[in-house]
Design an enzyme around this catalytic site. Structure first.
Site, short mmCIF file in Angstrom:
data_model
loop_
_atom_site.label_atom_id
_atom_site.label_comp_id
_atom_site.label_asym_id
_atom_site.label_seq_id
_atom_site.Cartn_x
_atom_site.Cartn_y
_atom_site.Cartn_z
N LYS A 54 89.30 95.70 59.42
CA LYS A 54 88.03 95.90 58.69
C LYS A 54 88.10 97.14 57.80
O LYS A 54 87.67 97.13 56.65
CB LYS A 54 86.87 96.02 59.69
CG LYS A 54 86.48 94.68 60.28
CD LYS A 54 85.58 94.81 61.51
CE LYS A 54 85.39 93.44 62.14
NZ LYS A 54 84.70 93.50 63.44
N GLN A 98 81.72 97.70 67.18
CA GLN A 98 82.63 96.64 67.61
C GLN A 98 82.31 96.21 69.05
O GLN A 98 82.23 97.05 69.95
CB GLN A 98 84.08 97.15 67.51
CG GLN A 98 85.13 96.11 67.83
CD GLN A 98 85.17 94.96 66.82
OE1 GLN A 98 85.12 95.17 65.61
NE2 GLN A 98 85.24 93.74 67.33
N ASP A 121 76.24 93.29 60.69
CA ASP A 121 76.62 92.17 61.58
C ASP A 121 75.47 91.17 61.70
O ASP A 121 75.68 90.04 62.15
CB ASP A 121 76.94 92.71 62.98
CG ASP A 121 78.42 92.67 63.30
OD1 ASP A 121 79.15 91.95 62.59
OD2 ASP A 121 78.83 93.34 64.25
#
Ligand code: NDP
Length: 297
Positions: A54, A98, A121
């Site tokens: 990422k 994460q 997200d």
């Protein structure tokens, strides 16, 4: 008939190129450089790979990347303190924590602490609510990537029968919502669904997000249907040597390809699109926070 293989890798590269162009334009026209902060707690090897990937993709798109690596022993309060610092940082437009998190931390509490405008997200309940009511949500990256591939393959989705197998908050439910917003007739299946083959057999679009290797028999799927396989499963591959493994999806790809219309492979289908959509969401978040019209990517 042989299915069209939907090349998620090429699609994602194209999307990333367009994002990089828009980022350059945002810099030139508005002096705005979108920034993405990724927070990793602990040493989980798969998570470390995702976070590295990422960060690299963010920089390649011309954006700012901020990485915060915290020890496995981090407390929930300490993690939320980091999130709050990022919420207040004007250079950070997107925050991604994460998952999974170590057992001592409540994931829902951490997600709730993220400013919904920076929740790239799309997991915050404000964003789930906005998506459910057809408003300007941050849309979870994996289902967003699936939708972009479906629209690219099929054009207008309106009136099509879509079956989503799996009802998780991060894939199945938002996927169903997005398909409903495209005016599909949507059925959501799960572990208690009766006669899954019959339900799948009626679908023009099948999205599989179960996490069980090759569980969906290709024979169940209607000829000509479009199949998006979200599943990522590692299975033994003795043909590659002792102890070797390979990745497969939730759909029996070989049995499906001779009669479906189009299908995503695993790997190389949905996976690459997820990171590309994270970058897209970061640009969207940066524009919304700066009060600039969102680029049409
Ligand atoms: P979850 O485990 O959260 O959800 C799985 C869903 O599958 C559940 O709703 C479950 O039903 C349903 N299910 C389980 N068994 C059956 C069955 N026999 N018949 C029908 N439905 C069943 O998984 P996720 O949604 O998080 O992920 C799904 C897959 O997608 C995984 O392989 C994951 O690795 C992959 N993934 C891939 C991503 C990518 O970037 N490509 C990103 C995210 C996930 P119930 O609710 O009744 O238990």
């Amino acid at each position: 008939m042989s299915a069209k293989i939907i090349d998620g890798k090429a699609f994602a590269q194209d999307l990333r190129d367009k994002i990089a162009q828009q980022v350059a334009k945002l810099k030139a026209d508005h002096n705005l450089t979108p920034g993405l902060a990724v927070v990793l707690v602990g040493e989980d090897p798969a998570s470390q790979v995702y976070v590295r990937s990422k960060g690299k993709s963010t920089l390649e798109a011309g954006m700012q990347s901020f990485e915060h690596k915290l020890p496995e022993s981090t407390t929930q309060d300490d993690l939320i303190a980091v999130v709050e610092k990022l919420n207040a940082d004007p250079a950070v437009h997107g925050i991604l924590v994460q998952l999974p998190l170590p057992a001592q931390i409540d994931e829902a509490a951490v997600i709730a602490a993220i400013n919904p405008a920076k929740d790239v997200d799309g997991f915050h309940i404000i964003n789930s609510g906005l998506l459910a009511t057809g408003q300007n949500a941050m849309v979870p990256c994996t289902p967003l990537g699936c939708l972009l591939m479906l629209k690219d393959t099929l054009g207008d989705l309106s009136g099509l029968d879509a079956v989503v197998v799996g009802r998780s908050n991060i894939v199945g439910k938002p996927m169903a919502q997005l398909l409903l917003d495209e005016s599909c007739t949507v059925t959501i299946c799960h572990s208690r669904t009766k006669d899954l083959p019959a339900v799948i057999g009626r679908a023009d679009i099948v999205v599989a997000a179960v996490g069980r290797p090759q569980m969906i028999n290709g024979e169940w799927i209607k000829p000509g249907a479009t199949v998006i396989d979200v599943g990522i499963n590692r299975i033994p591959a003795p043909e590659k040597g002792d102890g070797k493994t390979r990745l497969v999806g939730d759909v029996d790809f070989d049995a499906a390809t001779d009669h479906v219309g189009a299908i995503t492979p695993v790997p190389g289908g949905v996976g690459p699109m997820t990171i590309a959509c994270l970058l897209k969401n970061t640009v969207t978040a940066a524009c919304r926070q700066a009060g600039i019209d969102e680029p049409d990517i």
